[in-house]
Design a protein around this motif. Structure first.
Motif, PDB file in Angstrom:
ATOM      1  N   ILE A   1      23.745 140.610 -41.158  1.00 44.36           N
ATOM      2  CA  ILE A   1      24.438 140.615 -42.290  1.00 44.36           C
ATOM      3  C   ILE A   1      23.316 140.982 -43.429  1.00 44.36           C
ATOM      4  O   ILE A   1      22.298 140.213 -43.221  1.00 44.36           O
ATOM      5  N   LEU A   2      23.540 141.840 -44.536  1.00 45.91           N
ATOM      6  CA  LEU A   2      22.626 142.000 -45.388  1.00 45.91           C
ATOM      7  C   LEU A   2      23.254 141.588 -46.732  1.00 45.91           C
ATOM      8  O   LEU A   2      24.417 141.979 -47.248  1.00 45.91           O
ATOM      9  N   PHE A   3      22.364 141.029 -47.571  1.00 48.19           N
ATOM     10  CA  PHE A   3      22.603 140.599 -48.919  1.00 48.19           C
ATOM     11  C   PHE A   3      21.585 141.609 -49.662  1.00 48.19           C
ATOM     12  O   PHE A   3      20.584 141.658 -49.400  1.00 48.19           O
ATOM     13  N   THR A   4      22.166 142.377 -50.615  1.00 48.92           N
ATOM     14  CA  THR A   4      21.266 143.287 -51.471  1.00 48.92           C
ATOM     15  C   THR A   4      21.754 143.508 -52.713  1.00 48.92           C
ATOM     16  O   THR A   4      22.807 143.299 -53.239  1.00 48.92           O
ATOM     17  N   GLY A   5      20.874 143.706 -53.661  1.00 46.73           N
ATOM     18  CA  GLY A   5      20.939 144.019 -55.183  1.00 46.73           C
ATOM     19  C   GLY A   5      19.903 143.785 -56.097  1.00 46.73           C
ATOM     20  O   GLY A   5      18.953 143.749 -55.759  1.00 46.73           O
ATOM     21  N   SER A   6      20.309 143.090 -57.352  1.00 49.81           N
ATOM     22  CA  SER A   6      19.459 142.484 -58.201  1.00 49.81           C
ATOM     23  C   SER A   6      19.135 141.185 -57.890  1.00 49.81           C
ATOM     24  O   SER A   6      19.313 140.601 -56.911  1.00 49.81           O
ATOM     25  N   SER A   7      18.469 140.662 -59.325  1.00 51.97           N
ATOM     26  CA  SER A   7      17.982 139.369 -59.044  1.00 51.97           C
ATOM     27  C   SER A   7      19.250 138.235 -58.737  1.00 51.97           C
ATOM     28  O   SER A   7      19.095 137.114 -57.973  1.00 51.97           O
TER      29      SER A   7
ATOM     30  N   MET B   1      21.314 138.547 -56.761  1.00 54.60           N
ATOM     31  CA  MET B   1      21.363 138.435 -55.190  1.00 54.60           C
ATOM     32  C   MET B   1      20.072 137.989 -54.601  1.00 54.60           C
ATOM     33  O   MET B   1      20.011 137.003 -53.812  1.00 54.60           O
ATOM     34  N   GLU B   2      18.861 138.455 -55.327  1.00 56.16           N
ATOM     35  CA  GLU B   2      17.641 137.921 -54.594  1.00 56.16           C
ATOM     36  C   GLU B   2      17.698 136.545 -54.709  1.00 56.16           C
ATOM     37  O   GLU B   2      16.964 135.809 -53.948  1.00 56.16           O
ATOM     38  N   GLN B   3      17.998 135.894 -56.055  1.00 53.93           N
ATOM     39  CA  GLN B   3      18.048 134.332 -55.992  1.00 53.93           C
ATOM     40  C   GLN B   3      18.900 133.587 -55.371  1.00 53.93           C
ATOM     41  O   GLN B   3      18.983 132.219 -55.502  1.00 53.93           O
ATOM     42  N   PHE B   4      20.106 134.160 -54.517  1.00 56.74           N
ATOM     43  CA  PHE B   4      21.115 133.550 -53.835  1.00 56.74           C
ATOM     44  C   PHE B   4      20.213 132.851 -52.613  1.00 56.74           C
ATOM     45  O   PHE B   4      19.515 133.378 -51.712  1.00 56.74           O
ATOM     46  N   PRO B   5      20.077 131.620 -52.738  1.00 57.54           N
ATOM     47  CA  PRO B   5      19.388 130.960 -51.437  1.00 57.54           C
ATOM     48  C   PRO B   5      20.194 130.769 -50.306  1.00 57.54           C
ATOM     49  O   PRO B   5      20.339 129.417 -49.758  1.00 57.54           O
ATOM     50  N   ILE B   6      20.717 131.888 -49.630  1.00 55.75           N
ATOM     51  CA  ILE B   6      21.566 132.091 -48.753  1.00 55.75           C
ATOM     52  C   ILE B   6      21.221 131.379 -47.483  1.00 55.75           C
ATOM     53  O   ILE B   6      22.096 130.572 -46.913  1.00 55.75           O
TER      54      ILE B   6
ATOM     55  N   ALA C   1      21.540 126.393 -57.503  1.00 60.34           N
ATOM     56  CA  ALA C   1      21.968 126.295 -56.152  1.00 60.34           C
ATOM     57  C   ALA C   1      23.486 126.147 -56.088  1.00 60.34           C
ATOM     58  O   ALA C   1      24.385 126.239 -55.300  1.00 60.34           O
ATOM     59  N   ASN C   2      23.985 125.046 -57.020  1.00 55.14           N
ATOM     60  CA  ASN C   2      25.308 124.649 -57.014  1.00 55.14           C
ATOM     61  C   ASN C   2      26.313 125.795 -57.557  1.00 55.14           C
ATOM     62  O   ASN C   2      27.577 125.792 -56.931  1.00 55.14           O
ATOM     63  N   GLY C   3      25.941 126.728 -58.467  1.00 56.15           N
ATOM     64  CA  GLY C   3      26.612 127.728 -58.506  1.00 56.15           C
ATOM     65  C   GLY C   3      26.686 128.584 -57.512  1.00 56.15           C
ATOM     66  O   GLY C   3      28.072 129.371 -57.111  1.00 56.15           O
ATOM     67  N   TYR C   4      25.772 128.854 -56.649  1.00 55.96           N
ATOM     68  CA  TYR C   4      25.757 129.784 -55.556  1.00 55.96           C
ATOM     69  C   TYR C   4      26.492 129.084 -54.243  1.00 55.96           C
ATOM     70  O   TYR C   4      27.064 129.856 -53.689  1.00 55.96           O
ATOM     71  N   GLN C   5      26.325 127.643 -54.373  1.00 58.95           N
ATOM     72  CA  GLN C   5      27.435 127.361 -53.334  1.00 58.95           C
ATOM     73  C   GLN C   5      28.810 127.580 -53.563  1.00 58.95           C
ATOM     74  O   GLN C   5      29.670 127.690 -52.487  1.00 58.95           O
ATOM     75  N   ALA C   6      29.248 127.588 -54.810  1.00 58.43           N
ATOM     76  CA  ALA C   6      30.780 127.783 -55.287  1.00 58.43           C
ATOM     77  C   ALA C   6      31.012 129.380 -54.802  1.00 58.43           C
ATOM     78  O   ALA C   6      32.026 129.683 -54.193  1.00 58.43           O
ATOM     79  N   VAL C   7      29.981 130.137 -54.981  1.00 58.82           N
ATOM     80  CA  VAL C   7      30.109 131.696 -54.689  1.00 58.82           C
ATOM     81  C   VAL C   7      30.201 131.740 -53.234  1.00 58.82           C
ATOM     82  O   VAL C   7      31.138 132.393 -52.480  1.00 58.82           O
ATOM     83  N   LEU C   8      29.282 130.884 -52.297  1.00 61.11           N
ATOM     84  CA  LEU C   8      29.383 130.948 -51.054  1.00 61.11           C
ATOM     85  C   LEU C   8      30.946 130.406 -50.396  1.00 61.11           C
ATOM     86  O   LEU C   8      31.411 131.014 -49.260  1.00 61.11           O
TER      87      LEU C   8
END
Length: 215
Positions: free
Chosen positions: A30-36, A38-43, A201-208
């Motif tokens: 799987i690839l995540f790509t894009g701008s910041s 996406m870069e800052q997504f602590p996946i 990271a809490n925002g990205y958790q919601a996205v995940l």
């Protein structure tokens, strides 16, 4: 060295790191790509925290527009030979002083066309742009005074609708991952955001949470 030159140097360093990393990736992942955003997504840390086993490579680069990505498709997309591609690119286009939705869509369509040409078996997921919060956490500097001139939730909503239509036209998936990100005013929640645009990271958790069914 001024800010723009410093940013370009950092971007070139990231591209070179990606070139080296791409030599040893596991193909078909799987690839995540894009701008910041996406870069800052602590996946990978979130995958561990959530007990998930997917292998995900992140090739986002802060400050990049759709035009920048078009110039570096090898490093940001093709080099990992993924089976699934999640793209979040275009918010810096929206934030540009000369922003035009038609120009963003033209370049985004080219990104998708090139990807489908090189990686015809890959599933492509075009992610909705996240909401912003221009009132609660803006830095009091030149960036803060101009960051939201065109990067508004109204423009983001219009762009999301257009990207959804583009995804349908190109045979891709559009995924709205924004459930749970907004407050009662429709703005990005204050506790999720660094300065109104980028997230903790809490925002990205919601996205995940909204992405799990697609990974």
């Amino acid at each position: 060295m001024d800010f723009q030159n410093m940013m370009r140097r950092e971007q070139e360093e990231k591209l070179e790191r990606y070139r080296v990393l791409n030599r040893n990736v596991q193909k078909g992942r799987i690839l995540f790509t894009g701008s910041s955003l996406m870069e800052q997504f602590p996946i990978n840390e979130l995958l561990m925290t959530n007990g998930m086993s997917q292998v995900i490579y992140n090739r986002g680069i802060g400050g990049f527009t759709t035009g920048d990505m078009l110039q570096h498709m090898e490093e940001m997309v093709f080099g990992t030979e993924p089976s699934k591609i999640f793209i979040n690119i275009g918010t810096n286009d929206i934030g540009s002083p000369d922003y035009k939705l038609e120009a963003l869509l033209e370049k985004y369509e080219k990104i998708i066309s090139l990807t489908k040409e090189r990686l015809p078996e890959a599933q492509i997921y075009m992610m909705a742009y996240y909401p912003v919060n221009e009132t609660d956490k803006v830095f009091d500097d030149e960036w803060g005074k101009t960051a939201f001139a065109t990067r508004t939730n109204e423009n983001i909503a219009i762009a999301n609708e257009a990207v959804e239509k583009l995804a349908a036209k190109m045979g891709c998936h559009f995924i709205n991952v924004n459930q749970g990100l907004t407050d009662e005013r429709g703005k990005l929640k204050k506790e999720f955001t660094v300065e109104g645009i980028h997230m903790y990271a809490n925002g990205y958790q919601a996205v995940l949470n909204n992405m799990k069914n697609y990974l």
